[in-house]
Scaffold this motif. Structure first.
Motif, PDB file in Angstrom:
ATOM      1  N   MET A 147       8.543 -12.824  -8.434  1.00  0.00           N
ATOM      2  CA  MET A 147       7.510 -13.283  -9.356  1.00  0.00           C
ATOM      3  C   MET A 147       6.777 -14.495  -8.794  1.00  0.00           C
ATOM      4  SD  MET A 147       9.213 -12.976 -13.162  1.00  0.00           S
ATOM      5  CE  MET A 147       7.780 -13.745 -13.943  1.00  0.00           C
ATOM      6  N   LYS A 148       7.538 -15.411  -8.230  1.00  0.00           N
ATOM      7  CA  LYS A 148       6.931 -16.613  -7.642  1.00  0.00           C
ATOM      8  C   LYS A 148       5.991 -16.241  -6.494  1.00  0.00           C
ATOM      9  CE  LYS A 148       7.995 -21.090  -5.539  1.00  0.00           C
ATOM     10  NZ  LYS A 148       9.069 -22.005  -5.082  1.00  0.00           N
ATOM     11  N   ALA A 149       6.448 -15.324  -5.625  1.00  0.00           N
ATOM     12  CA  ALA A 149       5.628 -14.901  -4.484  1.00  0.00           C
ATOM     13  C   ALA A 149       4.345 -14.230  -4.965  1.00  0.00           C
ATOM     14  CB  ALA A 149       6.424 -13.965  -3.588  1.00  0.00           C
ATOM     15  N   ALA A 150       4.458 -13.386  -5.989  1.00  0.00           N
ATOM     16  CA  ALA A 150       3.279 -12.694  -6.517  1.00  0.00           C
ATOM     17  C   ALA A 150       2.310 -13.689  -7.156  1.00  0.00           C
ATOM     18  CB  ALA A 150       3.705 -11.644  -7.544  1.00  0.00           C
TER      19      ALA A 150
ATOM     20  N   HIS B 127       7.143  -7.272 -11.484  1.00  0.00           N
ATOM     21  CA  HIS B 127       8.382  -8.041 -11.366  1.00  0.00           C
ATOM     22  C   HIS B 127       8.753  -8.739 -12.674  1.00  0.00           C
ATOM     23  CE1 HIS B 127       8.965  -7.216  -7.170  1.00  0.00           C
ATOM     24  NE2 HIS B 127       7.743  -7.622  -6.868  1.00  0.00           N
ATOM     25  N   ASP B 128       7.758  -9.124 -13.434  1.00  0.00           N
ATOM     26  CA  ASP B 128       7.993  -9.701 -14.758  1.00  0.00           C
ATOM     27  C   ASP B 128       8.763  -8.700 -15.617  1.00  0.00           C
ATOM     28  OD1 ASP B 128       7.803 -10.533 -17.421  1.00  0.00           O
ATOM     29  OD2 ASP B 128       5.720 -11.150 -17.278  1.00  0.00           O
ATOM     30  N   GLN B 129       8.286  -7.462 -15.641  1.00  0.00           N
ATOM     31  CA  GLN B 129       8.935  -6.440 -16.451  1.00  0.00           C
ATOM     32  C   GLN B 129      10.358  -6.156 -15.957  1.00  0.00           C
ATOM     33  OE1 GLN B 129       6.263  -3.388 -17.490  1.00  0.00           O
ATOM     34  NE2 GLN B 129       7.730  -2.223 -18.687  1.00  0.00           N
ATOM     35  N   ARG B 130      10.534  -6.123 -14.644  1.00  0.00           N
ATOM     36  CA  ARG B 130      11.872  -5.886 -14.087  1.00  0.00           C
ATOM     37  C   ARG B 130      12.819  -7.034 -14.429  1.00  0.00           C
ATOM     38  NH1 ARG B 130      12.896  -2.164 -10.143  1.00  0.00           N
ATOM     39  NH2 ARG B 130      14.346  -3.603  -9.127  1.00  0.00           N
ATOM     40  N   LEU B 131      12.322  -8.266 -14.407  1.00  0.00           N
ATOM     41  CA  LEU B 131      13.162  -9.419 -14.742  1.00  0.00           C
ATOM     42  C   LEU B 131      13.661  -9.333 -16.175  1.00  0.00           C
ATOM     43  CD1 LEU B 131      14.185 -12.247 -13.700  1.00  0.00           C
ATOM     44  CD2 LEU B 131      12.242 -13.197 -14.945  1.00  0.00           C
ATOM     45  N   HIS B 132      12.762  -9.025 -17.096  1.00  0.00           N
ATOM     46  CA  HIS B 132      13.168  -8.887 -18.494  1.00  0.00           C
ATOM     47  C   HIS B 132      14.182  -7.758 -18.641  1.00  0.00           C
ATOM     48  CE1 HIS B 132      10.500 -11.548 -20.944  1.00  0.00           C
ATOM     49  NE2 HIS B 132       9.818 -11.567 -19.811  1.00  0.00           N
ATOM     50  N   GLY B 133      13.980  -6.673 -17.897  1.00  0.00           N
ATOM     51  CA  GLY B 133      14.921  -5.557 -17.961  1.00  0.00           C
ATOM     52  C   GLY B 133      16.303  -5.935 -17.470  1.00  0.00           C
ATOM     53  N   ILE B 134      16.380  -6.715 -16.397  1.00  0.00           N
ATOM     54  CA  ILE B 134      17.670  -7.153 -15.859  1.00  0.00           C
ATOM     55  C   ILE B 134      18.389  -8.048 -16.857  1.00  0.00           C
ATOM     56  CG2 ILE B 134      18.761  -8.580 -14.074  1.00  0.00           C
ATOM     57  CD1 ILE B 134      16.518  -7.508 -12.180  1.00  0.00           C
ATOM     58  N   ILE B 135      17.658  -8.930 -17.516  1.00  0.00           N
ATOM     59  CA  ILE B 135      18.271  -9.802 -18.521  1.00  0.00           C
ATOM     60  C   ILE B 135      18.885  -8.962 -19.637  1.00  0.00           C
ATOM     61  CG2 ILE B 135      17.792 -11.519 -20.317  1.00  0.00           C
ATOM     62  CD1 ILE B 135      15.674 -12.704 -18.380  1.00  0.00           C
ATOM     63  N   LEU B 136      18.158  -7.929 -20.072  1.00  0.00           N
ATOM     64  CA  LEU B 136      18.688  -7.053 -21.112  1.00  0.00           C
ATOM     65  C   LEU B 136      19.914  -6.290 -20.627  1.00  0.00           C
ATOM     66  CD1 LEU B 136      15.291  -5.770 -22.510  1.00  0.00           C
ATOM     67  CD2 LEU B 136      16.966  -7.107 -23.778  1.00  0.00           C
ATOM     68  N   GLU B 137      19.916  -5.866 -19.363  1.00  0.00           N
ATOM     69  CA  GLU B 137      21.083  -5.191 -18.799  1.00  0.00           C
ATOM     70  C   GLU B 137      22.276  -6.132 -18.736  1.00  0.00           C
ATOM     71  OE1 GLU B 137      20.333  -3.254 -15.088  1.00  0.00           O
ATOM     72  OE2 GLU B 137      18.432  -2.410 -15.785  1.00  0.00           O
TER      73      GLU B 137
ATOM     74  N   ILE C  19      13.932   0.279 -25.740  1.00  0.00           N
ATOM     75  CA  ILE C  19      13.039  -0.075 -26.850  1.00  0.00           C
ATOM     76  C   ILE C  19      11.996  -1.085 -26.386  1.00  0.00           C
ATOM     77  CG2 ILE C  19      12.902  -1.219 -29.108  1.00  0.00           C
ATOM     78  CD1 ILE C  19      15.702  -0.113 -29.695  1.00  0.00           C
ATOM     79  N   VAL C  20      12.449  -2.115 -25.690  1.00  0.00           N
ATOM     80  CA  VAL C  20      11.543  -3.170 -25.231  1.00  0.00           C
ATOM     81  C   VAL C  20      10.526  -2.619 -24.235  1.00  0.00           C
ATOM     82  CG1 VAL C  20      11.397  -5.325 -23.914  1.00  0.00           C
ATOM     83  CG2 VAL C  20      13.127  -5.057 -25.707  1.00  0.00           C
ATOM     84  N   GLU C  21      10.956  -1.714 -23.352  1.00  0.00           N
ATOM     85  CA  GLU C  21      10.023  -1.104 -22.400  1.00  0.00           C
ATOM     86  C   GLU C  21       8.896  -0.396 -23.141  1.00  0.00           C
ATOM     87  OE1 GLU C  21      10.385  -0.772 -18.503  1.00  0.00           O
ATOM     88  OE2 GLU C  21      10.805  -2.687 -19.471  1.00  0.00           O
TER      89      GLU C  21
END
Length: 243
Positions: free
Chosen positions: A126-129, A141-151, A161-163
């Motif tokens: 996310m920082k690089a982007a 990457h924002d969406q993937r980060l939120h997904g990892i937190i939920l996992e 649901i969030v996706e």
């Protein structure tokens, strides 16, 4: 009835045809191939994806449950553009689900769990982007980060649901990244979330996630109200459905 066109990616393997169809349709919505309000045919979607109508219809029924599409009897389906009221409800649901999930993810590390390297990877990506000012890559990457937190919180079902909620809100205005809220600012909102989770600080993780979602929600909701041209007032709608 419009033809979906090249944005629909053909399904090349047998991994849950229905799930693959869901993913292909969601991607077509993201890239603008499927437009809100236009009427589309399940038969044509299936033809473009190279599968039978059955998994595509099942996929559309799943998406209908989330409010992302609406069937019209004997005609087809339409991608649904959420109005201010629906959007406010989606924001409220995300806050209700993701804030406690951030706390649970932090509690995992507080209990001594091994750090998931994916969290670091997506945070750095996310920082690089943001430094490249690449909005599309940043959102990915924002969406993937939120997904990892939920996992990490053990919330696989909530993740789905969030996706779907994110898909719907992206129809309102692909993102909140514009003018007063650039990539660097959005990245900065995620930093205390990740730092609190990695430190095992349960309360700070929840508070940081709550702040981020509310900042995002207010901008999306204000945009939706202005675009809708409705009589909704941001403060009133926010207080009634979110606060």
């Amino acid at each position: 009835m419009d033809t979906p066109g090249p944005g629909l990616k053909r399904i090349e393997n047998n991994r849950s045809l229905t799930q693959r169809a869901v993913e292909s349709v969601r991607e077509a919505i993201h890239n603008g191939t499927l437009q809100p309000g236009e009427l589309y045919s399940v038969y044509k979607i299936a033809e473009d994806l190279g599968v039978s109508r059955s998994p595509v219809r099942e996929a559309m029924l799943r998406l209908e449950e989330t409010g992302l599409v609406r069937f019209e009897r004997n005609k087809g389906f339409r991608v649904v553009f959420p109005g201010p009221q629906e959007l406010a409800e989606m924001i409220a649901v995300r806050i209700a689900l993701e804030v406690p999930a951030a706390r649970r993810a932090a509690a995992r590390y507080s209990a001594g769990a091994e750090v998931d390297v994916r969290l670091h990877q997506e945070w750095r990506a996310m920082k690089a982007a943001a430094e490249l000012d690449d909005e599309r890559l940043f959102i990915h990457h924002d969406q993937r980060l939120h997904g990892i937190i939920l996992e990490l919180a053990g919330s696989a079902y909530v993740h789905r649901i969030v996706e779907n909620l994110r898909d719907a809100t992206r129809l309102v205005g692909a993102s909140t990244i514009r003018g007063s809220r650039n990539l660097q600012r959005v990245y900065a909102e995620h930093t205390p979330i990740v730092e609190a989770i990695l430190a095992g600080n349960v309360e700070d993780a929840g508070e940081a996630m709550d702040f981020h979602l509310r900042e995002t929600g207010r901008i999306l909701l204000q945009d939706a109200i202005e675009r809708d041209g409705s009589m909704f007032d941001l403060a009133t709608l926010w207080a009634r459905l979110i606060d």
